[in-house]
Design a protein around this motif. Structure first.
Motif, short mmCIF file in Angstrom:
data_model
loop_
_atom_site.label_atom_id
_atom_site.label_comp_id
_atom_site.label_asym_id
_atom_site.label_seq_id
_atom_site.Cartn_x
_atom_site.Cartn_y
_atom_site.Cartn_z
N VAL A 87 0.84 -1.20 0.00
CA VAL A 87 0.00 0.00 0.00
C VAL A 87 0.88 1.25 0.00
CG1 VAL A 87 -1.74 1.30 1.29
CG2 VAL A 87 -1.92 -1.18 1.11
N PHE A 88 1.97 1.22 0.77
CA PHE A 88 2.87 2.37 0.81
C PHE A 88 3.42 2.68 -0.58
CE2 PHE A 88 7.08 4.31 1.21
CZ PHE A 88 6.76 5.43 1.96
N LYS A 89 3.89 1.66 -1.26
CA LYS A 89 4.45 1.86 -2.60
C LYS A 89 3.40 2.32 -3.59
CE LYS A 89 8.12 -1.54 -2.05
NZ LYS A 89 8.53 -2.92 -2.35
N MET A 90 2.15 1.82 -3.43
CA MET A 90 1.09 2.12 -4.37
C MET A 90 0.47 3.50 -4.15
SD MET A 90 -2.43 -0.03 -4.96
CE MET A 90 -2.96 0.25 -3.29
N ALA A 91 0.23 3.88 -2.90
CA ALA A 91 -0.57 5.08 -2.65
C ALA A 91 0.14 6.15 -1.81
CB ALA A 91 -1.89 4.70 -1.96
N CYS A 92 1.07 5.75 -0.95
CA CYS A 92 1.59 6.70 0.03
C CYS A 92 2.97 7.26 -0.31
CB CYS A 92 1.67 6.03 1.40
SG CYS A 92 0.11 5.29 1.91
N ALA A 93 3.75 6.51 -1.08
CA ALA A 93 5.14 6.88 -1.33
C ALA A 93 5.28 8.22 -2.05
CB ALA A 93 5.85 5.79 -2.13
N ALA A 94 4.30 8.57 -2.86
CA ALA A 94 4.40 9.83 -3.61
C ALA A 94 4.61 11.02 -2.69
CB ALA A 94 3.14 10.03 -4.44
N CYS A 95 3.97 11.01 -1.53
CA CYS A 95 4.13 12.13 -0.60
C CYS A 95 5.04 11.78 0.57
CB CYS A 95 2.77 12.58 -0.08
SG CYS A 95 1.68 13.20 -1.37
N HIS A 96 4.86 10.58 1.15
CA HIS A 96 5.58 10.24 2.37
C HIS A 96 7.03 9.79 2.13
CE1 HIS A 96 2.39 10.87 5.28
NE2 HIS A 96 1.55 10.38 4.39
N ALA A 97 7.42 9.56 0.91
CA ALA A 97 8.82 9.26 0.61
C ALA A 97 9.59 10.53 0.30
CB ALA A 97 8.93 8.28 -0.55
N THR A 98 8.87 11.57 -0.17
CA THR A 98 9.52 12.82 -0.57
C THR A 98 9.25 13.98 0.37
OG1 THR A 98 7.63 13.47 -1.93
CG2 THR A 98 9.34 12.15 -3.00
N GLY A 99 8.21 13.87 1.19
CA GLY A 99 7.84 14.98 2.07
C GLY A 99 6.99 16.02 1.36
N ALA A 101 3.95 18.28 0.12
CA ALA A 101 2.77 18.87 0.77
C ALA A 101 2.84 18.78 2.29
CB ALA A 101 1.49 18.23 0.25
N GLY A 102 4.05 18.77 2.84
CA GLY A 102 4.22 18.75 4.29
C GLY A 102 4.01 17.38 4.92
N ALA A 103 3.97 16.34 4.12
CA ALA A 103 3.77 14.99 4.65
C ALA A 103 5.03 14.54 5.40
CB ALA A 103 3.47 14.02 3.52
N PRO A 104 4.87 13.92 6.56
CA PRO A 104 6.06 13.43 7.27
C PRO A 104 6.68 12.27 6.50
CG PRO A 104 4.06 12.67 8.36
CD PRO A 104 3.63 13.62 7.27
N LYS A 105 8.00 12.34 6.32
CA LYS A 105 8.70 11.28 5.58
C LYS A 105 8.73 10.01 6.40
CE LYS A 105 11.88 14.01 2.81
NZ LYS A 105 13.30 14.24 2.52
N MET A 106 8.72 8.90 5.68
CA MET A 106 8.81 7.59 6.32
C MET A 106 10.15 7.49 7.04
SD MET A 106 7.42 4.24 5.63
CE MET A 106 7.99 2.58 5.61
N GLY A 138 -5.34 7.99 1.28
CA GLY A 138 -4.22 8.31 0.40
C GLY A 138 -4.64 8.57 -1.03
N GLY A 139 -5.91 8.86 -1.23
CA GLY A 139 -6.41 9.12 -2.57
C GLY A 139 -6.85 7.87 -3.32
N ASN A 140 -6.86 6.73 -2.67
CA ASN A 140 -7.27 5.48 -3.32
C ASN A 140 -8.48 4.91 -2.59
OD1 ASN A 140 -7.57 2.98 -4.48
ND2 ASN A 140 -5.40 2.47 -4.42
#
Length: 187
Positions: A87-99, A101-106, A138-140
């Motif tokens: 799920v992280f790779k599919m939906a969350c990595a776009a923001c949480h891998a890069t930070g 829109a202020g998303a906390p990085k993994m 996560g938009g999905n």
């Protein structure tokens, strides 16, 4: 003045040579064009008596374009839940891998500490319903709540939390047959 004659002689001296020159002027370019077209379109031509009408060739020509590369999903099949990493790779990595829109990085302990302090249920609720710039799930919308909770546990635990993986609920048992359908007891 000079006595030299400046007469220019032509290569064509007879009417027969003139006719041959005119025909060559038309035929040579036409032959060159035909040969060039044959060279450019040098592919196997399927004609009568060839394998162009074999069942395999016909099936290949009329096969729908959409059949290649698509897998149909049986909506009645039981859903196979994805792992938190999938799920992280599919939906969350776009923001949480890069930070983005202020998303906390993994794995960023400083960014996750305040969120972890809110507790697992609050984190899961925000992930499922969305908060600030983060869309719901996560938009999905196809993700199951359990899948979203799994990825929340994965991301929070990577930053130092000690959340347990959510338990998958047991499938609902089929409803008992109504009493009206049961045979009456014998007396």
């Amino acid at each position: 003045m000079s006595d030299a004659h400046h007469e220019e002689e032509s290569a064509i001296k007879t009417p027969k040579q003139l006719i041959l020159a005119i025909l060559a002027g038309f035929l040579v370019p036409i032959v060159c064009i035909v040969l060039l077209v044959m060279f450019v379109t040098n592919e196997k031509h399927i004609g009568a008596g060839s394998d162009g009408l074999s069942p395999e060739a016909v099936a290949a020509r009329i096969k729908p374009v959409a059949d290649t590369g698509f897998t149909l999903k049986d909506v009645n099949a039981p859903k196979v839940l994805k792992t938190g990493d999938e799920v992280f790779k599919m939906a969350c990595a776009a923001c949480h891998a890069t930070g983005a829109a202020g998303a906390p990085k993994m794995g960023d302990t400083a960014a996750w500490s305040a969120r972890i302090a809110q507790g697992y249920s609050t984190l899961a609720k925000h992930a499922i319903e969305g908060i600030r710039a983060m869309p719901a799930k996560g938009g999905n919308p196809d993700l199951d709540d359990i899948e979203v909770e799994r990825v929340v546990v994965l991301m929070a635990n990577s930053a130092g939390a000690k959340f347990a993986e959510p338990a998958v609920p047991a499938p609902a048992a089929p409803a008992a047959a109504p009493a009206a359908d049961a045979p009456a007891p014998a007396k």
